[in-house]
Design an enzyme around this catalytic site. Structure first.
Site, PDB file in Angstrom:
ATOM      1  N   SER A  67      48.006  38.820  47.645  1.00 21.94           N
ATOM      2  CA  SER A  67      48.060  39.145  46.269  1.00 21.94           C
ATOM      3  C   SER A  67      48.606  40.442  45.847  1.00 21.94           C
ATOM      4  CB  SER A  67      46.709  39.118  45.623  1.00 21.94           C
ATOM      5  OG  SER A  67      46.676  39.564  44.192  1.00 21.94           O
ATOM      6  N   TYR A  80      37.722  41.016  45.521  1.00 20.99           N
ATOM      7  CA  TYR A  80      39.072  40.425  45.695  1.00 20.99           C
ATOM      8  C   TYR A  80      39.966  41.299  46.145  1.00 20.99           C
ATOM      9  CZ  TYR A  80      43.307  37.665  44.122  1.00 20.99           C
ATOM     10  OH  TYR A  80      44.329  37.252  44.349  1.00 20.99           O
ATOM     11  N   LYS A  84      42.041  41.277  49.851  1.00 22.21           N
ATOM     12  CA  LYS A  84      43.259  40.997  49.891  1.00 22.21           C
ATOM     13  C   LYS A  84      44.170  42.147  50.452  1.00 22.21           C
ATOM     14  CE  LYS A  84      43.792  36.945  47.929  1.00 22.21           C
ATOM     15  NZ  LYS A  84      44.479  35.754  48.751  1.00 22.21           N
ATOM     16  N   THR A 115      47.803  29.106  37.297  1.00 23.70           N
ATOM     17  CA  THR A 115      47.375  27.810  38.311  1.00 23.70           C
ATOM     18  C   THR A 115      46.034  27.068  37.521  1.00 23.70           C
ATOM     19  OG1 THR A 115      45.882  29.242  39.569  1.00 23.70           O
ATOM     20  CG2 THR A 115      48.015  29.029  40.427  1.00 23.70           C
TER      21      THR A 115
END
Length: 175
Positions: A67, A80, A84, A115
């Site tokens: 990411s 997150y 990542k 998405t």
């Protein structure tokens, strides 16, 4: 089944959104288990098959979908982002170690991709407020890429033997 692995794509991920003071340690454990260890375990399982390929079969490839959050810190997404960063480092290390062994490794650092995954994000703190900004950002055409666009860029990067890509000009500039 066929005795070999041509391409491994590691693309598991979860997102925990909220300020650090509201993020429980369990959020980091969940993110590490899914966003990092899933890629590590899958790579570890596939690696013997990839290393044992015959020379005439062509190179194998590993694609790690990280990411832009693995390049720059994203506020209110610390579990997150931290994981990542770990995945990006792992992927870059794999590239350095495996490129001379016939295994190409591509690290993908996309910005937001439309998405629909935002419906599965977990929110802490002022949950309605956190969800509002995150869902808005995840659907904004100006700052997000379509799934088709991202998939085409990833495919072309792997075919061109690129070590790393970002999926959008915005992600490239941010990195």
């Amino acid at each position: 089944h066929f005795g070999r692995v041509d391409v491994l794509i590691n693309n598991a991920g979860i997102i925990e959104v909220g300020p650090i003071e509201d993020q429980p340690l369990a959020a980091y454990r969940r993110a590490m288990a899914t966003n990092f260890f899933a890629a590590l375990y899958t790579t570890h399982a596939a690696l013997p098959y990839m290393l044992n390929r015959g020379r005439n079969e062509g190179d194998a490839a590993i694609v790690n979908i990280s990411s832009i959050g693995g390049k720059i810190a994203v506020p209110h997404m610390l579990p997150y982002t931290a994981i990542k960063f770990a995945l990006t480092g792992f992927s870059e290390g794999l590239h350095a170690e495996l490129r001379h062994k016939g295994i190409r490794v591509t690290t993908v650092c996309p910005s937001l991709i439309r998405t629909g995954g935002e419906v599965n994000a977990r929110f802490t703190g002022q949950q309605k407020k956190e969800k509002r900004w995150f869902v808005l950002a995840a659907k904004a055409p100006v700052i997000t890429a379509s799934v088709r666009y991202a998939a085409d860029r990833i495919y072309n990067a792997v075919a061109a033997d690129r070590a790393e890509i970002t999926s959008t000009p915005q992600a490239w500039l941010a990195a």
